[in-house]
Enzyme design. Structure first.
Site, PDB file in Angstrom:
ATOM      1  N   GLY A 114       0.818  -1.218   0.000  1.00 34.96           N
ATOM      2  CA  GLY A 114       0.000   0.000   0.000  1.00 34.96           C
ATOM      3  C   GLY A 114       0.846   1.259   0.000  1.00 34.96           C
TER       4      GLY A 114
ATOM      5  N   GLY B  48      -0.617   4.764  -1.045  1.00 41.83           N
ATOM      6  CA  GLY B  48      -1.686   5.388  -0.259  1.00 41.83           C
ATOM      7  C   GLY B  48      -1.145   6.476   0.655  1.00 41.83           C
TER       8      GLY B  48
ATOM      9  N   VAL C 275      -0.988   6.595   3.950  1.00 48.12           N
ATOM     10  CA  VAL C 275      -0.159   6.101   5.052  1.00 48.12           C
ATOM     11  C   VAL C 275       1.123   5.455   4.521  1.00 48.12           C
ATOM     12  CG1 VAL C 275      -0.106   4.603   7.080  1.00 48.12           C
ATOM     13  CG2 VAL C 275      -2.241   5.671   6.391  1.00 48.12           C
ATOM     14  N   GLY C 276       0.967   4.595   3.511  1.00 47.85           N
ATOM     15  CA  GLY C 276       2.130   3.907   2.948  1.00 47.85           C
ATOM     16  C   GLY C 276       3.159   4.881   2.393  1.00 47.85           C
TER      17      GLY C 276
ATOM     18  N   SER D 162      -7.289   0.323  12.706  1.00 41.29           N
ATOM     19  CA  SER D 162      -8.031   1.562  12.918  1.00 41.29           C
ATOM     20  C   SER D 162      -8.709   1.521  14.289  1.00 41.29           C
ATOM     21  CB  SER D 162      -9.079   1.666  11.823  1.00 41.29           C
ATOM     22  OG  SER D 162     -10.199   2.383  12.270  1.00 41.29           O
ATOM     23  N   SER D 163      -8.983   2.706  14.826  1.00 45.08           N
ATOM     24  CA  SER D 163      -9.630   2.771  16.143  1.00 45.08           C
ATOM     25  C   SER D 163     -11.065   2.225  16.109  1.00 45.08           C
ATOM     26  CB  SER D 163      -9.637   4.207  16.656  1.00 45.08           C
ATOM     27  OG  SER D 163     -10.291   5.051  15.733  1.00 45.08           O
ATOM     28  N   CYS D 164     -11.627   2.022  14.911  1.00 50.23           N
ATOM     29  CA  CYS D 164     -13.009   1.522  14.853  1.00 50.23           C
ATOM     30  C   CYS D 164     -13.109   0.050  15.245  1.00 50.23           C
ATOM     31  CB  CYS D 164     -13.635   1.775  13.491  1.00 50.23           C
ATOM     32  SG  CYS D 164     -12.880   0.810  12.186  1.00 50.23           S
TER      33      CYS D 164
ATOM     34  N   TYR E   4     -15.541  -3.160   8.038  1.00 52.28           N
ATOM     35  CA  TYR E   4     -14.109  -2.838   8.032  1.00 52.28           C
ATOM     36  C   TYR E   4     -13.494  -3.240   9.379  1.00 52.28           C
ATOM     37  CZ  TYR E   4      -9.942   0.147   7.797  1.00 52.28           C
ATOM     38  OH  TYR E   4      -8.652   0.627   7.806  1.00 52.28           O
TER      39      TYR E   4
ATOM     40  N   LYS F 198     -10.438  -5.897  10.270  1.00 50.01           N
ATOM     41  CA  LYS F 198      -9.224  -5.477  10.970  1.00 50.01           C
ATOM     42  C   LYS F 198      -9.025  -6.262  12.275  1.00 50.01           C
ATOM     43  CE  LYS F 198      -7.409  -2.583   8.167  1.00 50.01           C
ATOM     44  NZ  LYS F 198      -6.081  -2.838   7.616  1.00 50.01           N
TER      45      LYS F 198
ATOM     46  N   ASN G 109      -8.191   8.510  13.625  1.00 50.79           N
ATOM     47  CA  ASN G 109      -8.451   9.067  12.289  1.00 50.79           C
ATOM     48  C   ASN G 109      -7.203   9.798  11.783  1.00 50.79           C
ATOM     49  OD1 ASN G 109     -11.030   8.361  13.210  1.00 50.79           O
ATOM     50  ND2 ASN G 109     -12.006   9.941  11.980  1.00 50.79           N
TER      51      ASN G 109
ATOM     52  N   HIS H  95     -12.805  10.742   4.094  1.00 49.28           N
ATOM     53  CA  HIS H  95     -13.081  10.999   5.505  1.00 49.28           C
ATOM     54  C   HIS H  95     -13.374  12.487   5.688  1.00 49.28           C
ATOM     55  CE1 HIS H  95     -12.408   7.144   7.442  1.00 49.28           C
ATOM     56  NE2 HIS H  95     -11.538   6.902   6.485  1.00 49.28           N
TER      57      HIS H  95
ATOM     58  N   TRP I 250     -22.092  16.882   7.004  1.00 53.46           N
ATOM     59  CA  TRP I 250     -22.939  15.722   7.313  1.00 53.46           C
ATOM     60  C   TRP I 250     -23.179  15.556   8.812  1.00 53.46           C
ATOM     61  CZ3 TRP I 250     -20.058  11.507   3.974  1.00 53.46           C
ATOM     62  CH2 TRP I 250     -20.167  11.854   2.613  1.00 53.46           C
TER      63      TRP I 250
ATOM     64  N   ARG J 253     -14.128  13.500  17.435  1.00 53.35           N
ATOM     65  CA  ARG J 253     -13.101  12.691  16.769  1.00 53.35           C
ATOM     66  C   ARG J 253     -11.714  13.204  17.147  1.00 53.35           C
ATOM     67  NH1 ARG J 253     -16.922  10.133  15.955  1.00 53.35           N
ATOM     68  NH2 ARG J 253     -17.764   9.231  14.040  1.00 53.35           N
TER      69      ARG J 253
ATOM     70  N   ASP K  99     -24.094  10.142  11.676  1.00 56.73           N
ATOM     71  CA  ASP K  99     -23.114  10.706  12.603  1.00 56.73           C
ATOM     72  C   ASP K  99     -21.974   9.736  12.875  1.00 56.73           C
ATOM     73  OD1 ASP K  99     -23.794  13.267  13.282  1.00 56.73           O
ATOM     74  OD2 ASP K  99     -25.030  12.693  15.013  1.00 56.73           O
TER      75      ASP K  99
HETATM   76  P1  GDP Z   1     -15.796   8.023  10.897  1.00 53.40           P
HETATM   77  O1  GDP Z   1     -14.767   8.638  11.790  1.00 53.40           O
HETATM   78  O2  GDP Z   1     -15.575   6.570  10.635  1.00 53.40           O
HETATM   79  O3  GDP Z   1     -17.198   8.293  11.392  1.00 53.40           O
HETATM   80  O4  GDP Z   1     -15.645   8.641   9.421  1.00 53.40           O
HETATM   81  P2  GDP Z   1     -15.663  10.098   8.759  1.00 53.40           P
HETATM   82  O5  GDP Z   1     -14.334  10.742   8.886  1.00 53.40           O
HETATM   83  O6  GDP Z   1     -16.166   9.876   7.366  1.00 53.40           O
HETATM   84  O7  GDP Z   1     -16.759  10.958   9.538  1.00 53.40           O
HETATM   85  C1  GDP Z   1     -16.522  11.551  10.793  1.00 53.40           C
HETATM   86  C2  GDP Z   1     -17.677  12.464  11.186  1.00 53.40           C
HETATM   87  O8  GDP Z   1     -17.681  13.629  10.347  1.00 53.40           O
HETATM   88  C3  GDP Z   1     -19.090  11.856  11.049  1.00 53.40           C
HETATM   89  O9  GDP Z   1     -19.864  12.271  12.153  1.00 53.40           O
HETATM   90  C4  GDP Z   1     -19.609  12.498   9.759  1.00 53.40           C
HETATM   91  O10 GDP Z   1     -21.015  12.569   9.724  1.00 53.40           O
HETATM   92  C5  GDP Z   1     -18.988  13.896   9.885  1.00 53.40           C
HETATM   93  N1  GDP Z   1     -18.932  14.668   8.631  1.00 53.40           N
HETATM   94  C6  GDP Z   1     -19.377  15.956   8.484  1.00 53.40           C
HETATM   95  N2  GDP Z   1     -19.241  16.359   7.219  1.00 53.40           N
HETATM   96  C7  GDP Z   1     -18.643  15.328   6.539  1.00 53.40           C
HETATM   97  C8  GDP Z   1     -18.250  15.170   5.176  1.00 53.40           C
HETATM   98  O11 GDP Z   1     -18.392  16.050   4.331  1.00 53.40           O
HETATM   99  N3  GDP Z   1     -17.666  13.981   4.840  1.00 53.40           N
HETATM  100  C9  GDP Z   1     -17.463  12.980   5.772  1.00 53.40           C
HETATM  101  N4  GDP Z   1     -16.876  11.849   5.389  1.00 53.40           N
HETATM  102  N5  GDP Z   1     -17.876  13.103   7.064  1.00 53.40           N
HETATM  103  C10 GDP Z   1     -18.452  14.261   7.432  1.00 53.40           C
END
Ligand code: GDP
Length: 319
Positions: free
Chosen positions: A12, A15, A17-18, A109-111, A138, A142, A167, A181, A204, A211, A271
């Site tokens: 990878g 990418g 990270v790689g 990943s932390s998930c 995912y 992992k 993240n 992300h 979103w 985070r 969310d």
């Molecule tokens: P997560 O850490 O696995 O949930 O992944 P993300 O980095 O995609 O999202 C982190 C948080 O950011 C979530 O609560 C999303 O709803 C929020 N968020 C707000 N706006 C955006 C956007 O434009 N794109 C993404 N990917 N997430 C968003």
């Protein structure tokens, strides 16, 4: 023992990270770093992976290869996130083991931690409760990777170790609004809205989840640390130990970019997990700590985005 002549295969390496790991190792004088692009080697194919490892004879494999994506991509393509990640890591881990590679660094990943685990997340909370549904596919893949490395470590006494980053963000990130992300998505959205007379930016979810973010070069340094030292345990969290709300992140990025328009929160989008702050004391105790603070990291990432903007122009997707 690892030295500057050791053959280090980064799976990878193109990418985010790689490529950061590659740059960091090269800067430190490592002379035999190798990698294969996804066109040259499909990591989902067992025989191809076996042939590649047999031919190149790496002393170490760093697995930074994965099918990754933000909250929507994970939610929409569960099968690929589960199966392709298991295929990639199973091939790398098993062939490394079979062909006598003694050191393997697995990145996750932390998930992997349960959605409602106490915060900050300690390594020992693994498998103590249900996962966050938007990325459980995912996460499950992992978790099996972490366990595969742990079992090889336990049964065959090899230095197979797993690092779980929070993240990550930084240069070479994915700025495609459908699969990225939150950090690169916000950078792109605020930049494009600023260019467009400070138009409204639609983000979103509710903005209330928290985070933690780590600049990718700091992650690369953690990997080099794991490469140069035999870590005493099988699993380590890698993060800053600090988090902020998505709303606070939006305000920070908006200010750095200089967008003065309105922000709207689209709560029809998920969310995700309410919080996933890492307990990073295990890494701190053995000598690694992050160096780049969030503000600085965002500025570095934004600079890289501006320098590479031409590459994203063909790719104007709606977020
Ligand atoms: P997560 O850490 O696995 O949930 O992944 P993300 O980095 O995609 O999202 C982190 C948080 O950011 C979530 O609560 C999303 O709803 C929020 N968020 C707000 N706006 C955006 C956007 O434009 N794109 C993404 N990917 N997430 C968003």
């Amino acid at each position: 023992m690892i030295d500057k002549d050791s053959i280090i295969y980064i799976a990878g390496h193109n990418g985010m990270v790689g490529s950061a790991i590659w740059r960091t190792l090269a800067a430190q004088g490592y002379l035999n770093i190798i990698g294969a692009s996804s066109k040259e080697l499909d990591l989902r194919k067992q025989k191809d992976v076996r042939d590649y490892i047999r031919k190149t004879k790496p002393d170490v494999i760093i697995d930074a290869a994965a099918k990754v994506g933000g909250i929507l991509a994970n939610n929409d393509f569960p099968y690929q996130f589960l199966m392709e990640n298991m295929q990639i890591q199973n091939n790398l881990i098993n062939e490394a083991h079979r062909l006598g590679v003694d050191k393997f660094i697995f990145l996750g990943s932390s998930c992997i931690y349960p959605k409602l685990a106490p915060q900050p997340l300690k390594e020992e909370y693994l498998l103590t409760g249900p996962l966050e549904p938007t990325n459980e596919w995912y996460a499950l893949a992992k978790i099996t990777g972490v366990k595969a490395c742990e079992s090889i470590r336990k049964q065959f006494d090899k230095d197979f170790v797993s690092l779980m980053p929070t993240n990550l963000y930084g240069t070479h990130d994915n700025f495609d609004l459908n699969s990225s992300h939150v950090m690169p998505a916000m950078i792109r959205k605020f930049y494009e809205a600023k260019q467009n007379n400070n138009a409204v930016v639609v983000l979103w979810g509710t903005g209330t989840p928290k985070r933690e973010f780590l600049f990718v070069d700091d992650m690369a340094k953690a990997v080099v640390y794991a490469l140069e030292n035999q870590l005493p345990d099988y699993l380590y969290n890698v993060g800053t130990g600090e988090d902020l709300t998505i709303k606070e992140l939006a305000t920070k990025i908006q200010k750095i970019i200089g967008h003065t328009g309105e922000i709207i929160w689209d709560d029809t989008k998920p969310d995700g997990t309410p919080r996933k702050l890492m307990d990073v004391s295990k890494m701190h105790n053995i000598g690694w700590k992050h160096q780049v603070d969030l503000e600085d990291g965002i500025k570095k990432t934004y600079k890289w985005f501006l320098e590479n903007i031409e590459n994203f122009k063909t790719n104007q997707l709606k977020g």
